[in-house]
Design a protein around this motif. Structure first.
Motif, mmCIF file in Angstrom:
data_model
loop_
_atom_site.group_PDB
_atom_site.id
_atom_site.type_symbol
_atom_site.label_atom_id
_atom_site.label_comp_id
_atom_site.label_asym_id
_atom_site.label_seq_id
_atom_site.Cartn_x
_atom_site.Cartn_y
_atom_site.Cartn_z
ATOM 1 N N UNK A 199 0.730 -0.967 -0.158
ATOM 2 C CA UNK A 199 0.198 0.162 0.032
ATOM 3 C C UNK A 199 0.679 1.094 0.311
ATOM 4 N N UNK A 200 0.133 1.962 -0.393
ATOM 5 C CA UNK A 200 1.170 3.283 -1.536
ATOM 6 C C UNK A 200 0.345 4.334 -1.408
ATOM 7 N N UNK A 201 1.272 5.475 -0.980
ATOM 8 C CA UNK A 201 -0.352 7.304 -1.167
ATOM 9 C C UNK A 201 0.901 8.077 -1.252
ATOM 10 N N UNK A 202 0.387 9.480 -1.665
ATOM 11 C CA UNK A 202 0.809 10.890 -1.630
ATOM 12 C C UNK A 202 -0.087 11.833 -1.769
ATOM 13 N N UNK A 203 0.304 12.466 -1.057
ATOM 14 C CA UNK A 203 -0.311 14.335 -0.737
ATOM 15 C C UNK A 203 -0.844 14.713 -1.573
ATOM 16 N N UNK A 204 -1.905 15.310 -2.481
ATOM 17 C CA UNK A 204 -2.377 15.698 -3.391
ATOM 18 C C UNK A 204 -2.928 17.330 -3.565
ATOM 19 N N UNK A 205 -1.683 17.889 -3.925
ATOM 20 C CA UNK A 205 -2.769 19.646 -4.009
ATOM 21 C C UNK A 205 -2.858 20.001 -5.637
ATOM 22 N N UNK A 206 -3.132 21.329 -5.590
ATOM 23 C CA UNK A 206 -3.232 21.828 -6.307
ATOM 24 C C UNK A 206 -1.937 22.228 -7.652
ATOM 25 N N UNK A 207 -0.980 21.745 -6.764
ATOM 26 C CA UNK A 207 0.498 22.052 -7.570
ATOM 27 C C UNK A 207 0.725 20.730 -7.595
ATOM 28 N N UNK A 208 -0.409 19.831 -7.661
ATOM 29 C CA UNK A 208 0.210 18.430 -7.758
ATOM 30 C C UNK A 208 0.615 17.614 -9.549
ATOM 31 N N UNK A 209 1.896 16.480 -10.082
ATOM 32 C CA UNK A 209 1.732 16.908 -10.973
ATOM 33 C C UNK A 209 1.302 14.766 -11.468
ATOM 34 N N UNK A 210 0.723 14.511 -12.304
ATOM 35 C CA UNK A 210 0.315 13.207 -11.621
ATOM 36 C C UNK A 210 1.767 12.391 -11.896
ATOM 37 N N UNK A 211 2.402 13.257 -13.303
ATOM 38 C CA UNK A 211 3.566 11.650 -13.338
ATOM 39 C C UNK A 211 4.151 11.752 -12.121
ATOM 40 N N UNK A 212 5.154 12.832 -11.615
ATOM 41 C CA UNK A 212 5.274 13.060 -10.251
ATOM 42 C C UNK A 212 4.937 11.920 -9.540
ATOM 43 N N UNK A 213 3.478 12.483 -8.898
ATOM 44 C CA UNK A 213 2.937 11.210 -8.213
ATOM 45 C C UNK A 213 2.843 10.965 -7.569
ATOM 46 N N UNK A 214 2.783 9.307 -9.272
ATOM 47 C CA UNK A 214 3.369 7.962 -9.653
ATOM 48 C C UNK A 214 4.367 7.667 -8.941
ATOM 49 N N UNK A 215 5.226 8.180 -9.503
ATOM 50 C CA UNK A 215 6.843 8.034 -9.235
ATOM 51 C C UNK A 215 7.078 8.104 -8.130
ATOM 52 N N UNK A 216 6.493 8.680 -6.928
ATOM 53 C CA UNK A 216 6.296 9.355 -5.339
ATOM 54 C C UNK A 216 5.938 7.968 -4.935
ATOM 55 N N UNK A 217 4.757 7.412 -5.415
ATOM 56 C CA UNK A 217 4.554 5.961 -5.088
ATOM 57 C C UNK A 217 5.292 4.961 -5.198
ATOM 58 N N UNK A 218 5.555 4.747 -6.925
ATOM 59 C CA UNK A 218 6.906 3.726 -6.587
ATOM 60 C C UNK A 218 7.454 4.058 -6.088
ATOM 61 N N UNK A 219 8.868 5.030 -5.566
ATOM 62 C CA UNK A 219 9.236 5.389 -4.824
ATOM 63 C C UNK A 219 9.443 4.765 -3.213
#
Length: 342
Positions: free
Chosen positions: A310-330
């Motif tokens: 299980x992995x997640x990340x915080x989303x704000x108005x400045x989020x970039x979907x590709x970057x958030x996916x990479x964060x969950x992978x890391x």
């Protein structure tokens, strides 16, 4: 080690147990329940395992369990590591974009979105993997928990929900993520996200504490990744029950979002799976006397034919979907990198 052998025996008999090592300690703690009864948590002293939302919150009560400690000693041996294919990128990026759109539409200010990565369970050994976990993440709260009505869970969480001792409390605001390097630079998005978590905690506890001390944000390393962390501490009002403080803190905006109700409703409607005990909390509970609870992050669940990470990340108005996916992978590498076959 005797506690690991005892845990294996209890698992074979389908009896509940918890193994855990606290951050920066080498003492392995074991809590063993001699019946398969599911005891729901309502403030009893014991090892607590609580879910994200609408779950059966469980406790292994200290007064009816065998509690044992032993010093951790383990010689690392060569073991075949697990490889996996992370193919959920498009689906998760679409989910993140939905979250960003909702923020732009002022439905909420922040939402924490997550996903479940299932790795085929080709004879993955939970005890050997737990050994790797304890050795690899010394600064985390490391655990292996089993109940026949809940399942087998394991994790190494960097985030303390709350520590209470003799009326004093400590908690942290943890947000923002990037891979560890010698030169860490935080962007505006991560700084803002961390401020939101800090503000949420301050607002949630202000009527329950007498004094509050808040540190400046610092970079906090958790294995191969780093976060921004703010320490928050103080004293609890004498009229407040310690469990009320826990209920005020959980779930924090670091695992749900803010405003809480709107963010949680979005998660339940759009995330597409049941978090169960991921992003819940766990640890020792002794009320105001001495309690040590952690947020259930960097965790996995051993299923019949797979291990669910299980992995997640915080989303704000400045989020970039590709970057958030990479964060969950890391983040997923925290668990995937220590899984081994028996």
């Amino acid at each position: 080690m005797l506690l690991l052998e005892k845990a294996s025996y209890y698992f074979s008999k389908k009896l509940p147990f918890a193994l855990f090592v606290k951050p920066n300690q080498v003492q392995l703690n074991g809590v063993f329940q001699n019946t398969d009864e599911l005891v729901e948590f309502s403030g009893q002293k014991g090892f607590v395992f609580s879910g994200f939302y609408n779950t059966k919150d469980v406790v292994l009560p200290f007064d009816s369990c065998e509690v044992i400690q032993e010093n951790w000693s383990y010689e690392k041996q060569y073991q075949e590591r697990i490889s996996f294919s992370d193919s959920e990128g498009v689906e998760f990026k679409n989910l993140v974009q939905k979250g960003i759109n909702a923020i732009v539409e002022n439905q909420f200010e922040k939402v924490v979105l997550s996903r479940k990565i299932e790795i085929p369970n080709d004879a993955i050994d939970s005890i050997e993997s737990f050994k790797n976990l304890v050795n690899t993440y010394s600064s985390a709260f490391r655990y292996l928990f089993y109940h026949p009505q809940i399942g087998l869970w394991m994790g190494a969480t960097p985030e303390q929900l709350v520590k209470i001792k003799n009326g004093e409390f400590y908690t942290m605001a943890l947000a923002g993520t990037q891979p560890y390097s010698e030169h860490i630079v935080w962007g505006e998005k991560e700084i803002k996200e961390q401020e939101l978590v800090t503000d949420f905690i301050k607002n949630q506890i202000e009527d329950k504490v007498n004094t509050t001390k808040i540190s400046d944000p610092i970079t906090h390393r958790a294995g191969s990744i780093v976060h921004l962390k703010t320490d928050i501490s103080g004293s609890i009002k004498s009229s407040i029950q310690p469990l009320d403080l826990v209920k005020a803190l959980h779930p924090t905006s670091a695992v749900c979002g803010m405003p809480l109700q709107q963010a949680r409703s979005f998660i339940l409607e759009h995330e597409g799976y049941d978090r169960k005990y991921y992003s819940g909390y766990l640890g020792e509970w002794k009320g105001m006397e001495n309690s040590d609870l952690f947020v259930n992050l960097r965790c996995c669940e051993f299923l019949e034919n797979a291990v669910a990470v299980y992995v997640g990340c915080g989303i704000t108005k400045d989020s970039i979907p590709e970057h958030e996916f990479i964060e969950t992978f890391n983040k997923s590498r925290t668990i995937v990198s220590i899984l081994v076959r028996g």
